[in-house]
Design an enzyme around this catalytic site. Structure first.
Site, short mmCIF file in Angstrom:
data_model
loop_
_atom_site.label_atom_id
_atom_site.label_comp_id
_atom_site.label_asym_id
_atom_site.label_seq_id
_atom_site.Cartn_x
_atom_site.Cartn_y
_atom_site.Cartn_z
N TYR A 50 -0.94 0.14 10.13
CA TYR A 50 -1.16 -0.58 8.87
C TYR A 50 0.02 -0.38 7.92
CZ TYR A 50 -3.38 -1.62 4.34
OH TYR A 50 -3.67 -2.11 3.09
N SER A 87 0.84 -1.21 0.00
CA SER A 87 0.00 0.00 0.00
C SER A 87 0.87 1.25 0.00
CB SER A 87 -0.86 -0.01 1.27
OG SER A 87 -1.39 1.26 1.53
N LYS A 145 2.67 -3.21 6.51
CA LYS A 145 2.91 -3.44 5.08
C LYS A 145 4.39 -3.22 4.75
CE LYS A 145 -1.13 -4.60 3.31
NZ LYS A 145 -1.32 -5.98 2.78
#
Lengths: 329, 329
Positions: A150, A126, A154
């Site tokens: 998050y 992402s 990632k």
């Protein structure tokens, strides 16, 4: 050709499954079997391909090893807790997004040690791996400095993918997907969810809330492009990637205001009037930490292609999700 | 003021312990107790401070929690398997360098949840987090693309440090140490070990092997500077660091040839003659993937300072390790 999809029940996972069944082959070899894994049982479409659904938590002991024991030729690792949820539930985010990924990579490594197994592994990352300050156009050498758990998870997944690939345990490739618009279905817990909501809901005659201003610029891809990216990542030549195994995907750089103008062209004033402005500082802070545009030279050189405009993104949504009544989903 | 040192038995750990006992205070508060943890029992120097040595593996269940239960005000996390060993033993490298670090951070997070505990945590990282291609002078925004498992593990540690600090679980600061020369004692398994060896051994009248060419440029700091960096990291104001909690430390950018010329000035031709050239492609590949120079603006602004020359580095080695017969070690 055997395929394993982790996160098969998610939006990209379902569209990828459908696209693979339509295509029938990958890397020129017919698809014989597919395993569709997710935390909840995935619908198994009718097909001549041997399809198996597995409901399991990738971070639980033994799950990854059992899935990898089938020695799938290609593994699509799409499973993740989304950004808003990973921020709200620290432990769950690390368990699914970091431990789950590591369990998978470790299972592949052990199978490699046992039998020389070395699958192509496609990992969806992402743009949330980047932080602030960022230049207006982010280069491929930009530091990973995520401003969310998050994004951190990632970024760690990307580092592990690179090291496990460098060691020869897998042939890994990561793709940093732009924010997907228009996501079909209901809103999810992603902080970026409103980018889809302000188009999807008004196009269906429903109200939608907009937590940020018109001037906010971001980086987008349609679901159809995202599935093309994932499929292409399974087939592309990785020999020139070196140790940087994760690529920025091409996207459309556009503002919220430009998205709204495209909505006006597609749905008229009455559609635009359904957008309710409700500024939300928490969402604004997360979104503003994300990049506005990239210079995805390596992906472009490999043939990955972006959407041309928000008009095209809306047209694809209407074709894929509304006109066909969701049949292509 | 209670202090916990992880990796207290290593070179920096021993010198840091000695420096703290000489200094007697940190952040202006007298040091009352220090816990010296390492995988092997650490020598406890005679001192008026309450010193406790703990022999334990940080990655083993419960170890981190027990150490953090003392609620040390400052945690120095220096514990790591070095680069050559982490490359040779994949599982051990990940267990110590990644799992050990995560266990520590998780123990701090749980204590934070229980009592609001929020220590300053100093994490020693490495320039091995960078890969190739690199510009001649590496900027602070350079992507982390390690070419070794050690570099990968350190990069992941930096990302976790940033996220746990952003969440308020700890007040973390990472410092990317240059390659330390001249390391006292015996050669270790670090791929960079020869940089010390070609000076330390000839200065003691012993032969040393040189696996790379004179033209190889690298980034160096003396052990004395490294300890100054670690101490300063415990005291510096972190409020302006933002999410990038790890700083490139200032270093001396010099070639192997320049180091040899300084050896010639300090030890004469007979010292230089003790260097045996034995090209080693495996070592060469690792070293060439490491950076040659940095632009450590943030660290310089905070008052971190580099060694001036290889002559100074050799002089400090002779003062600290040879003249004093190791008493300052």
């Amino acid at each position: 050709m055997k395929i394993l999809i982790l996160g098969a029940g998610g939006m990209i996972g379902r569209k990828l499954t459908a696209a693979l069944l339509r295509k029938g082959e990958l890397t020129g070899r017919p698809i014989q079997a597919m395993t569709l894994a997710d935390v909840v049982e995935t619908d198994v479409p009718a097909s001549s391909v041997a399809l198996r659904a597995v409901a399991a938590d990738l971070s639980a002991p033994g799950v990854a090893a059992e899935l990898v024991a089938e020695r799938p030729d290609i593994v699509f690792h799409l499973a993740a807790i989304v950004s808003g949820e990973a921020e709200a539930d620290f432990e769950k985010g690390y368990r699914i997004n970091l431990d789950g990924t590591r369990e998978l990579f470790e299972a592949v490594r052990r199978e490699h040690a046992a039998s020389g197994y070395q699958p192509r592994l496609v990992f969806t990352s992402s743009v949330a791996v980047f932080g602030q300050p960022l230049p207006p156009v982010v280069p491929e050498t930009q530091v990973l400095a995520p401003l969310s758990s998050y994004g951190t998870q990632k970024a760690i997944g990307e580092l592990l993918l690179a090291d496990y690939s460098r060691r020869g345990f897998m042939d890994g490739i990561g793709i940093r997907l732009p924010t997907i618009v228009i996501r079909p279905g209901k809103p999810n817990k992603a902080a970026s969810g409103f980018f889809s909501g302000i188009l999807r809901e008004p196009l269906a005659g429903l109200p939608a809330t907009l937590p940020v201003g018109d001037e906010v610029r971001h980086w987008f891809a349609s679901p159809r492009r995202a599935v093309e990216f994932v499929l292409k990542a399974a087939e592309v030549d990785t020999s020139g990637l070196g140790v940087r195994r994760t690529l920025d995907m091409p996207g459309l750089s556009a503002t919220v205001g430009e998205a709204i103008e495209a909505l006006r062209r597609a749905g008229g004033e009455e559609a635009v009037a359904l957008i309710q402005r409700e500024p939300d500082d928490a969402v604004k802070r997360i979104i503003e930490s994300w990049p506005e545009a990239f210079d995805p030279q390596r992906a472009l050189a490999l043939g990955f292609e972006a959407d041309a405009s928000f008009d095209e993104i809306i047209r694809r949504h209407l074709e894929d999700e509304v006109a066909g009544n969701g049949k292509r989903a």
